[in-house]
Design a protein around this motif. Structure first.
Motif, PDB file in Angstrom:
ATOM      1  N   GLU A  49       0.820  -1.215   0.000  1.00  0.00           N
ATOM      2  CA  GLU A  49       0.000   0.000   0.000  1.00  0.00           C
ATOM      3  C   GLU A  49       0.852   1.262   0.000  1.00  0.00           C
ATOM      4  OE1 GLU A  49      -2.887   0.023   3.096  1.00  0.00           O
ATOM      5  OE2 GLU A  49      -3.542  -2.032   2.726  1.00  0.00           O
ATOM      6  N   SER A  50       1.967   1.223   0.740  1.00  0.00           N
ATOM      7  CA  SER A  50       2.743   2.444   0.927  1.00  0.00           C
ATOM      8  C   SER A  50       3.989   2.527   0.053  1.00  0.00           C
ATOM      9  CB  SER A  50       3.172   2.571   2.402  1.00  0.00           C
ATOM     10  OG  SER A  50       3.943   1.448   2.792  1.00  0.00           O
ATOM     11  N   LYS A  51       4.566   1.369  -0.333  1.00  0.00           N
ATOM     12  CA  LYS A  51       5.821   1.351  -1.084  1.00  0.00           C
ATOM     13  C   LYS A  51       5.718   0.365  -2.249  1.00  0.00           C
ATOM     14  CE  LYS A  51       8.205   3.978   1.872  1.00  0.00           C
ATOM     15  NZ  LYS A  51       8.868   5.262   1.491  1.00  0.00           N
ATOM     16  N   ARG A  52       4.658   0.482  -3.009  1.00  0.00           N
ATOM     17  CA  ARG A  52       4.388  -0.517  -4.039  1.00  0.00           C
ATOM     18  C   ARG A  52       5.529  -0.631  -5.048  1.00  0.00           C
ATOM     19  NH1 ARG A  52       1.608   0.439  -8.878  1.00  0.00           N
ATOM     20  NH2 ARG A  52       0.979   2.438  -8.003  1.00  0.00           N
ATOM     21  N   ASP A  53       5.938   0.470  -5.638  1.00  0.00           N
ATOM     22  CA  ASP A  53       6.983   0.437  -6.664  1.00  0.00           C
ATOM     23  C   ASP A  53       8.301  -0.060  -6.100  1.00  0.00           C
ATOM     24  OD1 ASP A  53       5.062   1.410  -8.293  1.00  0.00           O
ATOM     25  OD2 ASP A  53       5.952   3.399  -8.600  1.00  0.00           O
ATOM     26  N   GLU A  54       8.639   0.408  -4.884  1.00  0.00           N
ATOM     27  CA  GLU A  54       9.895  -0.012  -4.264  1.00  0.00           C
ATOM     28  C   GLU A  54       9.897  -1.509  -3.972  1.00  0.00           C
ATOM     29  OE1 GLU A  54       8.015   2.473  -3.456  1.00  0.00           O
ATOM     30  OE2 GLU A  54       9.148   4.266  -2.863  1.00  0.00           O
ATOM     31  N   LEU A  55       8.761  -2.029  -3.501  1.00  0.00           N
ATOM     32  CA  LEU A  55       8.657  -3.450  -3.183  1.00  0.00           C
ATOM     33  C   LEU A  55       8.838  -4.300  -4.432  1.00  0.00           C
ATOM     34  CD1 LEU A  55       7.909  -5.768  -1.194  1.00  0.00           C
ATOM     35  CD2 LEU A  55       5.516  -5.358  -1.801  1.00  0.00           C
ATOM     36  N   PHE A  56       8.121  -3.959  -5.498  1.00  0.00           N
ATOM     37  CA  PHE A  56       8.205  -4.775  -6.708  1.00  0.00           C
ATOM     38  C   PHE A  56       9.591  -4.678  -7.344  1.00  0.00           C
ATOM     39  CE2 PHE A  56       7.659  -5.768 -11.191  1.00  0.00           C
ATOM     40  CZ  PHE A  56       6.985  -6.976 -11.110  1.00  0.00           C
ATOM     41  N   THR A  57      10.154  -3.477  -7.369  1.00  0.00           N
ATOM     42  CA  THR A  57      11.483  -3.310  -7.949  1.00  0.00           C
ATOM     43  C   THR A  57      12.532  -4.089  -7.159  1.00  0.00           C
ATOM     44  OG1 THR A  57      10.910  -1.115  -8.786  1.00  0.00           O
ATOM     45  CG2 THR A  57      13.250  -1.639  -8.596  1.00  0.00           C
ATOM     46  N   HIS A  58      12.447  -4.041  -5.836  1.00  0.00           N
ATOM     47  CA  HIS A  58      13.370  -4.824  -5.004  1.00  0.00           C
ATOM     48  C   HIS A  58      13.285  -6.301  -5.348  1.00  0.00           C
ATOM     49  CE1 HIS A  58      14.216  -7.420  -1.524  1.00  0.00           C
ATOM     50  NE2 HIS A  58      15.211  -6.576  -1.274  1.00  0.00           N
ATOM     51  N   ASN A  59      12.064  -6.824  -5.485  1.00  0.00           N
ATOM     52  CA  ASN A  59      11.886  -8.255  -5.674  1.00  0.00           C
ATOM     53  C   ASN A  59      12.251  -8.724  -7.080  1.00  0.00           C
ATOM     54  OD1 ASN A  59      11.049  -8.370  -3.051  1.00  0.00           O
ATOM     55  ND2 ASN A  59       8.863  -8.459  -3.526  1.00  0.00           N
ATOM     56  N   ARG A  60      12.429  -7.804  -7.992  1.00  0.00           N
ATOM     57  CA  ARG A  60      12.948  -8.182  -9.301  1.00  0.00           C
ATOM     58  C   ARG A  60      14.417  -8.567  -9.214  1.00  0.00           C
ATOM     59  NH1 ARG A  60      12.768  -3.635 -12.975  1.00  0.00           N
ATOM     60  NH2 ARG A  60      13.716  -5.122 -14.412  1.00  0.00           N
ATOM     61  N   HIS A  61      15.133  -8.012  -8.268  1.00  0.00           N
ATOM     62  CA  HIS A  61      16.576  -8.207  -8.176  1.00  0.00           C
ATOM     63  C   HIS A  61      17.005  -9.076  -6.999  1.00  0.00           C
ATOM     64  CE1 HIS A  61      17.375  -5.100 -11.242  1.00  0.00           C
ATOM     65  NE2 HIS A  61      16.369  -4.458 -10.693  1.00  0.00           N
ATOM     66  N   TYR A  62      16.213  -9.059  -5.906  1.00  0.00           N
ATOM     67  CA  TYR A  62      16.660  -9.707  -4.671  1.00  0.00           C
ATOM     68  C   TYR A  62      15.556 -10.592  -4.111  1.00  0.00           C
ATOM     69  CZ  TYR A  62      19.739  -5.648  -5.141  1.00  0.00           C
ATOM     70  OH  TYR A  62      20.589  -4.700  -5.624  1.00  0.00           O
ATOM     71  N   PHE A  63      15.991 -11.511  -3.233  1.00  0.00           N
ATOM     72  CA  PHE A  63      15.062 -12.451  -2.613  1.00  0.00           C
ATOM     73  C   PHE A  63      14.183 -11.769  -1.568  1.00  0.00           C
ATOM     74  CE2 PHE A  63      17.816 -16.245  -3.713  1.00  0.00           C
ATOM     75  CZ  PHE A  63      16.822 -16.910  -4.408  1.00  0.00           C
ATOM     76  N   MET A  64      12.942 -12.284  -1.476  1.00  0.00           N
ATOM     77  CA  MET A  64      12.060 -11.966  -0.364  1.00  0.00           C
ATOM     78  C   MET A  64      11.276 -13.228  -0.017  1.00  0.00           C
ATOM     79  SD  MET A  64       9.203  -8.935   0.173  1.00  0.00           S
ATOM     80  CE  MET A  64      10.476  -7.667   0.329  1.00  0.00           C
ATOM     81  N   ARG A  65      11.030 -13.387   1.271  1.00  0.00           N
ATOM     82  CA  ARG A  65      10.277 -14.552   1.751  1.00  0.00           C
ATOM     83  C   ARG A  65       9.101 -14.062   2.581  1.00  0.00           C
ATOM     84  NH1 ARG A  65      10.726 -17.218   6.739  1.00  0.00           N
ATOM     85  NH2 ARG A  65       9.997 -19.385   6.763  1.00  0.00           N
ATOM     86  N   ALA A  66       7.903 -14.548   2.265  1.00  0.00           N
ATOM     87  CA  ALA A  66       6.699 -14.232   3.041  1.00  0.00           C
ATOM     88  C   ALA A  66       6.354 -15.419   3.919  1.00  0.00           C
ATOM     89  CB  ALA A  66       5.533 -13.922   2.107  1.00  0.00           C
ATOM     90  N   TYR A  67       5.990 -15.147   5.175  1.00  0.00           N
ATOM     91  CA  TYR A  67       5.589 -16.235   6.060  1.00  0.00           C
ATOM     92  C   TYR A  67       4.226 -15.921   6.670  1.00  0.00           C
ATOM     93  CZ  TYR A  67       7.420 -13.201   9.799  1.00  0.00           C
ATOM     94  OH  TYR A  67       7.677 -12.149  10.648  1.00  0.00           O
ATOM     95  N   PRO A  68       3.461 -16.942   7.070  1.00  0.00           N
ATOM     96  CA  PRO A  68       2.099 -16.727   7.569  1.00  0.00           C
ATOM     97  C   PRO A  68       2.079 -15.928   8.867  1.00  0.00           C
ATOM     98  CG  PRO A  68       2.452 -19.033   6.985  1.00  0.00           C
ATOM     99  CD  PRO A  68       3.796 -18.374   6.978  1.00  0.00           C
ATOM    100  N   LYS A  69       1.023 -15.156   9.050  1.00  0.00           N
ATOM    101  CA  LYS A  69       0.866 -14.402  10.289  1.00  0.00           C
ATOM    102  C   LYS A  69       0.670 -15.358  11.456  1.00  0.00           C
ATOM    103  CE  LYS A  69      -4.072 -13.709   9.396  1.00  0.00           C
ATOM    104  NZ  LYS A  69      -5.133 -12.697   9.140  1.00  0.00           N
TER     105      LYS A  69
END
Length: 653
Positions: A467-487
């Protein structure tokens, strides 16, 4: 883009994913994978030539209803001719079925086709063949590893819900054999070993009494809880046997309401039985009245901290991973370590991993890929990578929770208990060669530019960032790893919708494999036959310079999907309906299209906190009996005019 049509039971493009609800059970798979031999078991047989055996024959069993439907389609395609001409067959496969022209031209070698030959090509070459896993030779393994989606699990050691039961190595074996390529291990000190009052690194000697109390609280509470839980379970079991009362419920994987379900697609077809057998063996071997698990002394343990889970040995887990690591595929494994053990047993972890994974463990950069550069996937075949936090340069920085998966201000967990804080020793840190954990602060930090870093962030936090950093989030994930885990509130091991995170470029969506729900269906659809690694689509990868943000690279064309349901057979009758009443059955097919919604692209509030309501729902008219034909009316499901769809990240349920 051209319309894409699909006539059931045979599917269309492999990028369009669905499963028919014909069996009366929910499952999700690729459109072609909707075809299953179980749909076509009937006394009537059609003989097909077996191309693999000279003079051989394959028998295809079809109900009368399906044969009528398919023969009618064949006559329609023949346009009055006794056989089907190659040009008409090619047009049907290319326009109606969405097959690629180069594949069609390779397979269609005859000028005309009889009905049996038509079925042989249609089903065996463009239908049933897709059931086989994709060959590793047919996958593009030449991209950096951060350019792939990876089949991932959360708290892999747990067989059921998150707060009770026994940790088990069988869950690692099941997950790896079913294609999972990222497993998680929570490692703690083994407090059943000898006294820690030593002068070696990581001991408690010299620690002030107040600090020592805090350290013991965070490293021994989990063991005490497990022992209490085990003692209570033993006492209940002894009482039950003494009174002769039938056992009606426990928190074992085979009888808990949080069972590991056996999904309709065969995700864990025999695994529940195997897990039950393992638990029965363990129960039989444990002396009556004793709750303490027999674990190697002086070696770390694996369990879910601050819960009533009973632990297993870290070495046991490493052995289990080694046993099955590369039976299903040669593609690499990422082991995500959440470290709560003190320095002394961290050194033991390193020793164990090097012993148990000798020849497989990545301990230094690939010879063609120095530090600061991510390796290609094909450079890591038959390798195990360790994801772990780096050793810190200063004592102040070193006292940071190993992973964002521990308690923290960004999550919705209770703040009554402080997070476990342990420094990571250098030898363990050095194993995070291409996959090291970093605590997320912002996308402008220096750590966010290190190629090997991985941000592990909770599902809610990622949605907030969208919601707040949409472009930054997607651009980061094009180049670097991210892992999502359940709440943390998913104590029943439920799962979020993983596709919403894949569409944000998140490579690893850690799923609770303990539960077969809609989220796991989507995960199964994504990775079915792909051996755990799926190349990101164009615009999501680091070398795609033409796209800076997600909304710019999506196709400007509108998406059309047309599915025609023709007939079915052997649909299970409702519980309690006798077979002679099958004529009163009125089955229908419901279909839901799961694609990225416009409000999700703009990061609207609340999107994704639960499985999204589907805007595009369709259903057929009712058939008759358990061998239905759906006629010519109300059998077509049309999804038309949907804008900006990334087909490989869209699903049909």
């Amino acid at each position: 883009m051209p319309k894409s049509r699909a006539k059931a039971p045979v599917g269309s493009s492999p990028n369009r994913r669905l499963t028919f609800n014909v069996h009366g059970t929910e499952a999700i798979s690729s459109l072609k994978r909707a075809l299953n031999l179980q749909l076509f078991l009937a006394p009537t047989v059609i003989h097909l030539q077996d191309g693999g055996i000279p003079g051989g024959r394959k028998d295809l069993y079809l109900s009368a209803a399906i044969q009528r439907t398919l023969r009618g389609l064949f006559r329609q395609l023949c346009a009055g001719e006794p056989t089907l001409h190659r040009n008409r067959f090619q047009s049907f496969l290319e326009i109606e079925q969405g097959e690629k022209p180069d594949k069609i031209s390779t397979i269609l070698t005859k000028d005309t086709y009889k009905f049996e030959q038509f079925l042989e090509v249609w089903w065996m070459k463009f239908g049933l063949g897709i059931e086989r896993p994709i060959s590793i030779d047919d996958k593009d393994l030449t991209k950096p590893i951060s350019n792939y989606f990876i089949d991932s699990s959360h708290n892999t050691y747990l067989p059921s819900h998150q707060w009770g039961g026994k940790a088990t190595v069988e869950t690692y074996k099941r997950a790896l054999l079913q294609g999972c390529r990222c497993v998680e291990i929570d490692v703690w000190d083994n407090d059943t070993g000898p006294s820690r009052d030593k002068s070696s690194t990581g001991s408690t000697r010299g620690i002030p009494r107040s600090d020592r109390s805090q350290k013991f609280n965070t490293n021994t509470l989990h063991t005490a809880a497990a022992h209490i839980k085990g003692a209570v379970d033993d006492k209940i079991e002894q009482t039950r046997q003494f009174l002769g009362v039938e056992k009606v419920h426990s928190y074992s994987p085979r009888c808990s309401k949080f069972d590991v379900r056996s999904p309709p697609s065969g995700l864990a077809d025999t695994d529940t039985d195997a897990n039950a057998a393992t638990d029965e063996k363990a129960n039989a071997e444990r002396p009556s009245g004793r709750s303490k698990a027999v674990l190697p002394r002086d070696e770390p343990i694996v369990m879910h901290g601050f819960t009533f889970n009973q632990p297993i040995g870290f070495r046991q887990v490493c052995k289990a991973i080694r046993e099955v690591a590369f039976e299903a595929t040669h593609l690499p494994i990422i082991v995500s370590l959440e470290v709560h053990a003190l320095l002394e047993q961290q050194e033991s972890m390193v020793k164990i991993m090097k012993e148990e994974w000798a020849g497989l463990l990545v301990e230094k950069p690939h010879e063609t890929c120095p530090n600061g550069q991510m390796p290609r996937l094909d450079e890591l075949l038959d390798k195990i990578l360790v994801k772990v936090k780096r050793a810190s340069l200063s004592p102040e920085c070193s006292m940071v929770a190993e992973d964002d998966a521990t308690l923290g201000p960004d999550d919705d967990r209770s703040t009554k208990r402080p997070p476990p804080k342990v420094p990571i020793c250098e030898n363990l840190s050095n194993l995070g060669v291409y996959t090291h954990s970093e605590h997320f602060t912002n996308f402008e930090s220096s750590s966010a530019r290190v190629p090997s870093h991985i941000f592990s962030i909770s599902e809610n936090k990622i949605l907030d960032l969208w919601e707040s950093k949409r472009d930054e989030l997607f651009t980061h994930n094009r180049h670097y790893f991210m892992r999502a885990y359940p709440k943390v509130m998913r104590i029943d091991s439920s799962n979020p919708d993983p596709s919403q995170f894949w569409r944000k470029g998140v490579q690893m969506v850690a799923m609770n494999w303990q539960k077969w729900d809609e989220g796991m269906m989507l995960n199964k659809a994504m990775f079915s036959g792909e051996q755990g690694w799926v190349l990101k689509p164009a615009g999501y990868r680091s070398n795609d310079e033409e796209s800076r943000v997600q909304t710019n690279h999506l196709s400007p064309d509108k998406f059309d999907l047309i599915i025609t349901v023709m007939s079915g057979q052997h649909i299970p009758l409702p519980e309690g309906m006798p077979a002679h009443k099958s004529h009163s059955l009125r089955p229908l097919i419901k279909c839901e299209l799961l694609v990225e919604k416009p409000e999700e692209r703009s990061g609207s509030p609340g999107e994704g906190t639960r499985l999204r309501p589907i805007e595009w729902k369709k259903q057929t008219g009712s058939g008759r009996t358990d061998h239905p034909e759906f006629g010519t009316e109300n059998r077509t499901l049309c999804f038309k005019g949907i804008p900006k769809v990334e087909e490989s990240l869209s699903f049909v349920r």
